[in-house]
Design a protein around this motif. Structure first.
Motif, PDB file in Angstrom:
ATOM      1  N   ASP A  49       0.813  -1.222   0.000  1.00 41.19           N
ATOM      2  CA  ASP A  49       0.000   0.000   0.000  1.00 41.19           C
ATOM      3  C   ASP A  49       0.846   1.271   0.000  1.00 41.19           C
ATOM      4  O   ASP A  49       0.499   2.248  -0.668  1.00 41.19           O
ATOM      5  N   TYR A  50       1.935   1.274   0.784  1.00 39.86           N
ATOM      6  CA  TYR A  50       2.658   2.528   1.017  1.00 39.86           C
ATOM      7  C   TYR A  50       4.088   2.533   0.491  1.00 39.86           C
ATOM      8  O   TYR A  50       4.673   3.605   0.351  1.00 39.86           O
ATOM      9  N   LEU A  51       4.677   1.369   0.277  1.00 45.22           N
ATOM     10  CA  LEU A  51       6.088   1.330  -0.099  1.00 45.22           C
ATOM     11  C   LEU A  51       6.318   0.597  -1.419  1.00 45.22           C
ATOM     12  O   LEU A  51       7.241  -0.214  -1.535  1.00 45.22           O
ATOM     13  N   PRO A  52       5.511   0.837  -2.418  1.00 43.87           N
ATOM     14  CA  PRO A  52       5.695   0.091  -3.679  1.00 43.87           C
ATOM     15  C   PRO A  52       6.917   0.535  -4.478  1.00 43.87           C
ATOM     16  O   PRO A  52       7.331  -0.155  -5.398  1.00 43.87           O
ATOM     17  N   VAL A  53       7.485   1.702  -4.131  1.00 42.21           N
ATOM     18  CA  VAL A  53       8.600   2.230  -4.914  1.00 42.21           C
ATOM     19  C   VAL A  53       9.907   1.515  -4.596  1.00 42.21           C
ATOM     20  O   VAL A  53      10.861   1.596  -5.358  1.00 42.21           O
ATOM     21  N   PHE A  54       9.967   0.838  -3.448  1.00 46.04           N
ATOM     22  CA  PHE A  54      11.199   0.168  -3.053  1.00 46.04           C
ATOM     23  C   PHE A  54      11.286  -1.195  -3.738  1.00 46.04           C
ATOM     24  O   PHE A  54      10.304  -1.940  -3.805  1.00 46.04           O
ATOM     25  N   SER A  55      12.484  -1.529  -4.179  1.00 44.79           N
ATOM     26  CA  SER A  55      12.700  -2.858  -4.732  1.00 44.79           C
ATOM     27  C   SER A  55      12.819  -3.870  -3.599  1.00 44.79           C
ATOM     28  O   SER A  55      13.003  -3.509  -2.436  1.00 44.79           O
ATOM     29  N   GLY A  56      12.730  -5.143  -3.964  1.00 45.16           N
ATOM     30  CA  GLY A  56      12.815  -6.186  -2.954  1.00 45.16           C
ATOM     31  C   GLY A  56      14.143  -6.180  -2.234  1.00 45.16           C
ATOM     32  O   GLY A  56      14.214  -6.380  -1.016  1.00 45.16           O
ATOM     33  N   THR A  57      15.243  -5.917  -2.944  1.00 44.91           N
ATOM     34  CA  THR A  57      16.575  -5.888  -2.328  1.00 44.91           C
ATOM     35  C   THR A  57      16.679  -4.765  -1.302  1.00 44.91           C
ATOM     36  O   THR A  57      17.191  -4.956  -0.192  1.00 44.91           O
ATOM     37  N   VAL A  58      16.173  -3.593  -1.672  1.00 46.14           N
ATOM     38  CA  VAL A  58      16.226  -2.447  -0.748  1.00 46.14           C
ATOM     39  C   VAL A  58      15.389  -2.724   0.497  1.00 46.14           C
ATOM     40  O   VAL A  58      15.797  -2.414   1.622  1.00 46.14           O
ATOM     41  N   LEU A  59      14.214  -3.307   0.321  1.00 45.53           N
ATOM     42  CA  LEU A  59      13.356  -3.613   1.464  1.00 45.53           C
ATOM     43  C   LEU A  59      14.019  -4.605   2.402  1.00 45.53           C
ATOM     44  O   LEU A  59      13.944  -4.464   3.626  1.00 45.53           O
ATOM     45  N   ILE A  60      14.683  -5.599   1.850  1.00 47.51           N
ATOM     46  CA  ILE A  60      15.374  -6.585   2.690  1.00 47.51           C
ATOM     47  C   ILE A  60      16.480  -5.910   3.491  1.00 47.51           C
ATOM     48  O   ILE A  60      16.653  -6.176   4.686  1.00 47.51           O
ATOM     49  N   ARG A  61      17.222  -5.022   2.861  1.00 47.10           N
ATOM     50  CA  ARG A  61      18.326  -4.351   3.563  1.00 47.10           C
ATOM     51  C   ARG A  61      17.800  -3.400   4.643  1.00 47.10           C
ATOM     52  O   ARG A  61      18.357  -3.322   5.733  1.00 47.10           O
ATOM     53  N   ILE A  62      16.714  -2.674   4.345  1.00 51.99           N
ATOM     54  CA  ILE A  62      16.145  -1.760   5.350  1.00 51.99           C
ATOM     55  C   ILE A  62      15.562  -2.551   6.521  1.00 51.99           C
ATOM     56  O   ILE A  62      15.754  -2.196   7.696  1.00 51.99           O
ATOM     57  N   GLN A  63      14.857  -3.630   6.216  1.00 50.71           N
ATOM     58  CA  GLN A  63      14.318  -4.495   7.277  1.00 50.71           C
ATOM     59  C   GLN A  63      15.447  -5.060   8.133  1.00 50.71           C
ATOM     60  O   GLN A  63      15.345  -5.111   9.363  1.00 50.71           O
ATOM     61  N   SER A  64      16.543  -5.457   7.507  1.00 47.47           N
ATOM     62  CA  SER A  64      17.692  -5.986   8.238  1.00 47.47           C
ATOM     63  C   SER A  64      18.335  -4.909   9.113  1.00 47.47           C
ATOM     64  O   SER A  64      18.784  -5.190  10.231  1.00 47.47           O
ATOM     65  N   LEU A  65      18.357  -3.680   8.613  1.00 46.70           N
ATOM     66  CA  LEU A  65      18.916  -2.578   9.404  1.00 46.70           C
ATOM     67  C   LEU A  65      18.156  -2.394  10.705  1.00 46.70           C
ATOM     68  O   LEU A  65      18.756  -2.299  11.785  1.00 46.70           O
ATOM     69  N   PHE A  66      16.828  -2.344  10.625  1.00 47.00           N
ATOM     70  CA  PHE A  66      16.026  -2.178  11.841  1.00 47.00           C
ATOM     71  C   PHE A  66      16.174  -3.385  12.765  1.00 47.00           C
ATOM     72  O   PHE A  66      16.201  -3.236  13.997  1.00 47.00           O
ATOM     73  N   SER A  67      16.292  -4.562  12.194  1.00 51.49           N
ATOM     74  CA  SER A  67      16.466  -5.762  13.008  1.00 51.49           C
ATOM     75  C   SER A  67      17.783  -5.722  13.769  1.00 51.49           C
ATOM     76  O   SER A  67      17.868  -6.164  14.918  1.00 51.49           O
ATOM     77  N   VAL A  68      18.833  -5.187  13.126  1.00 51.75           N
ATOM     78  CA  VAL A  68      20.142  -5.086  13.782  1.00 51.75           C
ATOM     79  C   VAL A  68      20.092  -4.110  14.956  1.00 51.75           C
ATOM     80  O   VAL A  68      20.749  -4.311  15.987  1.00 51.75           O
ATOM     81  N   LEU A  69      19.301  -3.039  14.835  1.00 54.61           N
ATOM     82  CA  LEU A  69      19.274  -1.997  15.865  1.00 54.61           C
ATOM     83  C   LEU A  69      18.470  -2.400  17.096  1.00 54.61           C
ATOM     84  O   LEU A  69      18.598  -1.755  18.150  1.00 54.61           O
ATOM     85  N   ILE A  70      17.670  -3.433  17.024  1.00 54.39           N
ATOM     86  CA  ILE A  70      16.757  -3.776  18.120  1.00 54.39           C
ATOM     87  C   ILE A  70      17.523  -4.211  19.371  1.00 54.39           C
ATOM     88  O   ILE A  70      17.249  -3.724  20.474  1.00 54.39           O
ATOM     89  N   PHE A  71      18.475  -5.127  19.219  1.00 51.62           N
ATOM     90  CA  PHE A  71      19.152  -5.667  20.405  1.00 51.62           C
ATOM     91  C   PHE A  71      19.956  -4.619  21.178  1.00 51.62           C
ATOM     92  O   PHE A  71      19.844  -4.540  22.406  1.00 51.62           O
ATOM     93  N   PRO A  72      20.799  -3.776  20.523  1.00 55.04           N
ATOM     94  CA  PRO A  72      21.536  -2.771  21.314  1.00 55.04           C
ATOM     95  C   PRO A  72      20.629  -1.797  22.053  1.00 55.04           C
ATOM     96  O   PRO A  72      20.966  -1.351  23.157  1.00 55.04           O
ATOM     97  N   LEU A  73      19.470  -1.473  21.473  1.00 55.83           N
ATOM     98  CA  LEU A  73      18.542  -0.593  22.174  1.00 55.83           C
ATOM     99  C   LEU A  73      17.968  -1.267  23.416  1.00 55.83           C
ATOM    100  O   LEU A  73      17.816  -0.632  24.465  1.00 55.83           O
ATOM    101  N   MET A  74      17.667  -2.559  23.315  1.00 52.63           N
ATOM    102  CA  MET A  74      17.187  -3.291  24.489  1.00 52.63           C
ATOM    103  C   MET A  74      18.250  -3.342  25.579  1.00 52.63           C
ATOM    104  O   MET A  74      17.953  -3.154  26.766  1.00 52.63           O
ATOM    105  N   LEU A  75      19.501  -3.590  25.200  1.00 50.62           N
ATOM    106  CA  LEU A  75      20.577  -3.647  26.187  1.00 50.62           C
ATOM    107  C   LEU A  75      20.755  -2.296  26.868  1.00 50.62           C
ATOM    108  O   LEU A  75      20.950  -2.221  28.091  1.00 50.62           O
TER     109      LEU A  75
END
Length: 301
Positions: free
Chosen positions: A65-91
């Motif tokens: 609905d909102y992010l059709p302009v992003f390619s699949g590769t870019v979405l995977i990398r952005i999703q991975s970026l947020f996933s990487v940031l989760i643990f240090p913020l919890m610590l």
């Protein structure tokens, strides 16, 4: 029709999920804005905000609905970026609640690993992602057990709120492990990550509200005690200043009568001593009058 209904239900669920995560983030951001001594509110605000972004970029309907302009590769990398940031913020959040020197050293190490992981997220070719995520997942799992160890030490030390924080974090960790095993195809299950996250976030938010209310009551009690002490002090000054004023005036009058020769002529040393008595008595009398004037002004206010 069934597909349309399923799609609509999926959209509603994803929107409600992200909206709930953002609500928790906003609550903690307001708490940090108005009470800056609670640094853990800032970390929890960032933690929930990053999870909301992760949910947005991993949601099938939100992307459509909102992010059709992003390619699949870019979405995977952005999703991975947020996933990487989760643990240090919890610590950082756990360290803000239960500060320990070893945890601060661990945070520095985790930040260095996170920086390297962020670089790899955008630098690695996608064919190497599986090996990278396997290694980083092991690292995050070890970090999660380290957080459990820290919380367990706080429970042994009988720190307020440690027991419930440990229990809800264990629930969140079990939900994360469940989803990981489900994603690997080890066994059939349902995704429980966001259910565990909601349980953890709700507990931390209620804990925040309770502690804020408790601190407010303590500050109110302290304010009332200070007002009582100030009233007692002013009452003491008012009462004793009145009682001190009369004898001080008598001493001044006695010194003045000695200088006038009421008991005969004085030598130079006696004149100097009597003058000193009069001048110091006048100064003390003026101080007493100032205190009386101040107490009268306070009473008028």
């Amino acid at each position: 029709n069934d597909i349309a209904v399923y799609s609509q239900q999926g959209r509603v669920k994803e929107h409600l999920l992200i909206f709930g995560l953002l609500v928790f983030a906003v609550v903690h951001s307001f708490n940090y804005y108005y009470q800056r001594k609670y640094s853990y509110s800032m970390f929890f605000f960032l933690y929930m905000g990053v999870y909301a972004c992760y949910a947005a970029f991993s949601g099938r309907f939100i992307i459509t609905d909102y992010l059709p302009v992003f390619s699949g590769t870019v979405l995977i990398r952005i999703q991975s970026l947020f996933s990487v940031l989760i643990f240090p913020l919890m610590l950082n959040y756990i360290n803000a609640i239960f500060p320990r020197k070893p945890t601060r050293r661990a945070i520095i190490a985790v930040q260095l690993v996170t920086l390297a992981a962020v670089i790899l997220v955008f630098a690695l070719p996608l064919e190497f992602y599986s090996k990278f995520w396997f290694s980083y997942s092991i690292f995050r799992l070890l970090g999660a057990f380290y957080i459990i160890f820290i919380l367990f030490l706080e429970v042994l030390a009988k720190t307020r709120g440690a027991r419930h924080t440990l229990a809800t974090y264990v629930v969140l960790l079990l939900c994360i492990i469940n989803d990981s095993l489900y994603a690997l195809g080890i066994y059939e299950s349902v995704k429980l990550l966001y259910a565990g996250l909601y349980i953890f976030a709700l507990h931390q938010t209620l804990k925040l509200m309770y502690e804020s209310n408790s601190d407010y009551r303590k500050s109110e009690n302290t304010h009332r005690q200070l007002e009582s002490v100030m009233n007692q002090k002013e009452s003491f000054f008012s009462r004793n200043s009145t009682e001190l004023g009369r004898p001080i005036r008598n001493i001044v009058e006695l010194g003045e009568s000695l200088l006038k020769g009421s008991i005969g002529p004085l030598n130079s040393e006696q004149i100097a001593t009597s003058s000193l008595i009069v001048s110091n008595g006048v100064r003390l009398s003026n101080m007493v009058n100032d205190i009386l004037d101040f107490t009268r002004i306070k009473d008028d206010d």
